[in-house]
Design a protein around this motif. Structure first.
Motif, PDB file in Angstrom:
ATOM      1  N   UNK A  32      36.218  40.924  38.790  1.00 31.24           N
ATOM      2  CA  UNK A  32      35.332  41.072  39.939  1.00 31.24           C
ATOM      3  C   UNK A  32      33.969  41.620  39.503  1.00 31.24           C
ATOM      4  N   UNK A  33      33.983  42.575  38.576  1.00 38.06           N
ATOM      5  CA  UNK A  33      32.721  43.140  38.106  1.00 38.06           C
ATOM      6  C   UNK A  33      31.878  42.056  37.427  1.00 38.06           C
ATOM      7  N   UNK A  34      32.526  41.212  36.622  1.00 38.42           N
ATOM      8  CA  UNK A  34      31.786  40.127  35.956  1.00 38.42           C
ATOM      9  C   UNK A  34      31.187  39.165  36.984  1.00 38.42           C
ATOM     10  N   UNK A  35      31.942  38.847  38.017  1.00 36.96           N
ATOM     11  CA  UNK A  35      31.431  37.932  39.053  1.00 36.96           C
ATOM     12  C   UNK A  35      30.286  38.575  39.826  1.00 36.96           C
ATOM     13  N   UNK A  36      30.437  39.853  40.187  1.00 35.86           N
ATOM     14  CA  UNK A  36      29.390  40.543  40.933  1.00 35.86           C
ATOM     15  C   UNK A  36      28.100  40.622  40.111  1.00 35.86           C
ATOM     16  N   UNK A  37      28.231  40.892  38.817  1.00 34.47           N
ATOM     17  CA  UNK A  37      27.042  40.945  37.962  1.00 34.47           C
ATOM     18  C   UNK A  37      26.394  39.563  37.870  1.00 34.47           C
ATOM     19  N   UNK A  38      27.226  38.519  37.787  1.00 34.57           N
ATOM     20  CA  UNK A  38      26.702  37.163  37.687  1.00 34.57           C
ATOM     21  C   UNK A  38      25.866  36.791  38.902  1.00 34.57           C
TER      22      UNK A  38
ATOM     23  N   UNK B 232      24.480  39.073  40.883  1.00 33.56           N
ATOM     24  CA  UNK B 232      23.503  40.115  41.133  1.00 33.56           C
ATOM     25  C   UNK B 232      23.809  41.008  42.318  1.00 33.56           C
ATOM     26  N   UNK B 233      25.078  41.170  42.656  1.00 36.13           N
ATOM     27  CA  UNK B 233      25.441  41.997  43.813  1.00 36.13           C
ATOM     28  C   UNK B 233      26.306  43.183  43.379  1.00 36.13           C
ATOM     29  N   UNK B 234      26.244  43.544  42.110  1.00 39.40           N
ATOM     30  CA  UNK B 234      27.091  44.632  41.626  1.00 39.40           C
ATOM     31  C   UNK B 234      26.639  45.997  42.147  1.00 39.40           C
ATOM     32  N   UNK B 235      25.389  46.102  42.622  1.00 36.07           N
ATOM     33  CA  UNK B 235      24.900  47.366  43.172  1.00 36.07           C
ATOM     34  C   UNK B 235      24.701  47.264  44.686  1.00 36.07           C
ATOM     35  N   UNK B 236      25.521  46.447  45.329  1.00 34.44           N
ATOM     36  CA  UNK B 236      25.410  46.230  46.770  1.00 34.44           C
ATOM     37  C   UNK B 236      26.534  46.959  47.499  1.00 34.44           C
ATOM     38  N   UNK B 237      26.164  47.800  48.471  1.00 29.64           N
ATOM     39  CA  UNK B 237      27.176  48.503  49.265  1.00 29.64           C
ATOM     40  C   UNK B 237      27.957  47.537  50.144  1.00 29.64           C
ATOM     41  N   UNK B 238      27.304  46.485  50.622  1.00 28.76           N
ATOM     42  CA  UNK B 238      28.008  45.496  51.434  1.00 28.76           C
ATOM     43  C   UNK B 238      29.046  44.750  50.609  1.00 28.76           C
ATOM     44  N   UNK B 239      28.698  44.392  49.369  1.00 29.61           N
ATOM     45  CA  UNK B 239      29.666  43.726  48.492  1.00 29.61           C
ATOM     46  C   UNK B 239      30.841  44.642  48.204  1.00 29.61           C
ATOM     47  N   UNK B 240      30.580  45.938  48.042  1.00 32.11           N
ATOM     48  CA  UNK B 240      31.666  46.897  47.834  1.00 32.11           C
ATOM     49  C   UNK B 240      32.552  46.973  49.075  1.00 32.11           C
ATOM     50  N   UNK B 241      31.932  46.947  50.263  1.00 29.43           N
ATOM     51  CA  UNK B 241      32.705  46.985  51.505  1.00 29.43           C
ATOM     52  C   UNK B 241      33.583  45.747  51.643  1.00 29.43           C
ATOM     53  N   UNK B 242      33.078  44.596  51.218  1.00 25.69           N
ATOM     54  CA  UNK B 242      33.877  43.368  51.262  1.00 25.69           C
ATOM     55  C   UNK B 242      35.093  43.499  50.348  1.00 25.69           C
ATOM     56  N   UNK B 243      34.899  44.082  49.180  1.00 27.71           N
ATOM     57  CA  UNK B 243      36.030  44.283  48.269  1.00 27.71           C
ATOM     58  C   UNK B 243      37.052  45.233  48.890  1.00 27.71           C
ATOM     59  N   UNK B 244      36.598  46.341  49.439  1.00 25.20           N
ATOM     60  CA  UNK B 244      37.520  47.290  50.080  1.00 25.20           C
ATOM     61  C   UNK B 244      38.291  46.618  51.219  1.00 25.20           C
TER      62      UNK B 244
END
Length: 360
Positions: free
Chosen positions: A210-216, A218-230
């Protein structure tokens, strides 16, 4: 609206119960004493109750002792009792609230402009509201308050989207799995159970991908992307929990609503959801705490500006060289809302975990 009215009524009843509990307890003990005096109640029964209550109180105090220890470390100002038992005292010699002031920081309502118009005229003007200070940290010897409010805002903006996204997926999925028959229904249920049991073990492995995909993207520092994962990690267990709870609601209630001419959406919103209030409250708390307390994924994905409270608490160790008193005050301030939520919602959690939508 029916669900909101039901929750509001239950909250009001709980508040009233808490407020009147001391009066009811004193009345019950007075009645018990009168029964013993009249010979209607054997003293041995009263002694058993007193002994059981005292034993339970001792167990509770032992369980709460670590929290008390941390509180004393924060009030002492030095926090020395955290790393050496010889420094521990039941009450600090010179208690201070300075660590908590450092955590909370300056409480200021900033000045802002308000446009005011006079009715029936074209006159309008701008008024500057005064700045109001409720707590001045510098007056308490704190020069550089913590970033608690910043971390708090980050945690709120992660936890609330987590709840919204997860509930939008869990409620319809739970209702469909509980009431509808469709293709591959049993396999979907099996997949939910499988993900519920092995999700924790796969979480570490999935975190790397997931970290590799988020970095790819450019959403690895997004609170919304983190909320989607949670939200995604919260769906399997909480869907199964709410589905099992809805299974206990008799179908006859829905049939009666349909006979009265209620459309499907009203059956769900005015029959199923109000009767699932305990289950909904339980999964709401579980999902909210997922976004509020999770540490590993938040630390992996988020940058410094988007740190949530758990990551901010951990950052104190590196930034301030383990200031134990401030660390303790920060931890207690962070944990207090969680403790209050559990104390307040205990009845709802017990009802939600009873796997039945019927009371009695």
């Amino acid at each position: 609206m029916g669900l909101l009215r039901n929750i509001t009524r239950q909250v009001a009843d709980d508040a009233k119960t808490v407020a009147t509990q001391p009066v009811r307890t004193a009345r019950e003990w007075r009645h018990t004493v009168e029964q013993v005096r009249r010979g209607e109640l054997p003293p041995s029964e009263v002694l058993k109750v007193v002994a059981g209550t005292a034993g339970a109180l001792v167990v509770v105090l032992l369980l709460l002792f670590p929290i008390y220890w941390i509180l004393m470390a924060a009030l002492s100002g030095s926090g020395a009792s955290l790393y050496t038992s010889s420094s521990f005292q039941l009450l600090p010699e010179q208690p201070t609230l300075q660590p908590f002031v450092w955590v909370i920081g300056d409480l200021i309502v900033p000045s802002y402009q308000v446009a005011v118009g006079i009715p029936l005229t074209d006159l309008a003007f701008v008024v500057d509201t005064p700045e109001v200070t409720f707590l001045d940290a510098s007056a308490h010897g704190v020069d550089r308050p913590s970033d608690f409010k910043h971390f708090l805002w980050n945690s709120i903006t992660v936890a609330i989207p987590t709840v919204i996204i997860a509930m939008c997926l869990i409620i319809p999925a739970s209702y469909a799995l509980s009431r509808k028959e469709f293709l591959f229904r049993r396999k979907v249920l099996f997949a939910y159970v499988l993900l519920t049991q092995v999700g924790g073990g796969l979480g570490v492995a999935l975190l790397i991908g997931m970290y590799a995909i988020y970095v790819q993207f450019g959403i690895n520092d997004s609170k919304l992307a983190l909320a989607v994962y949670y939200a995604a990690t919260a769906v399997p267990f909480n869907t199964w929990l709410l589905k099992t709870y809805m299974d206990g609601i008799p179908v006859s209630y829905e049939e009666a609503a349909v006979v009265d001419g209620a459309p499907p959406w009203r059956v769900v919103t005015e029959v199923i959801l109000p009767m699932s209030a305990a289950g909904l409250t339980t999964i709401f708390i579980f999902i909210f705490l997922t976004g509020w307390t999770e540490f590993v994924v938040a630390q992996t994905l988020l940058g410094t500006d988007n740190y949530t409270l758990p990551v901010g608490l951990y950052a104190l160790v590196e930034e301030y060289s383990i200031p134990w008193a401030r660390f303790s005050a920060f931890a207690l301030t962070f944990a207090t809302p969680i403790m209050l939520v559990y104390l307040f919602a205990q009845r709802y959690i017990e009802g939600g975990l009873s796997f039945s939508g019927m009371e009695g």
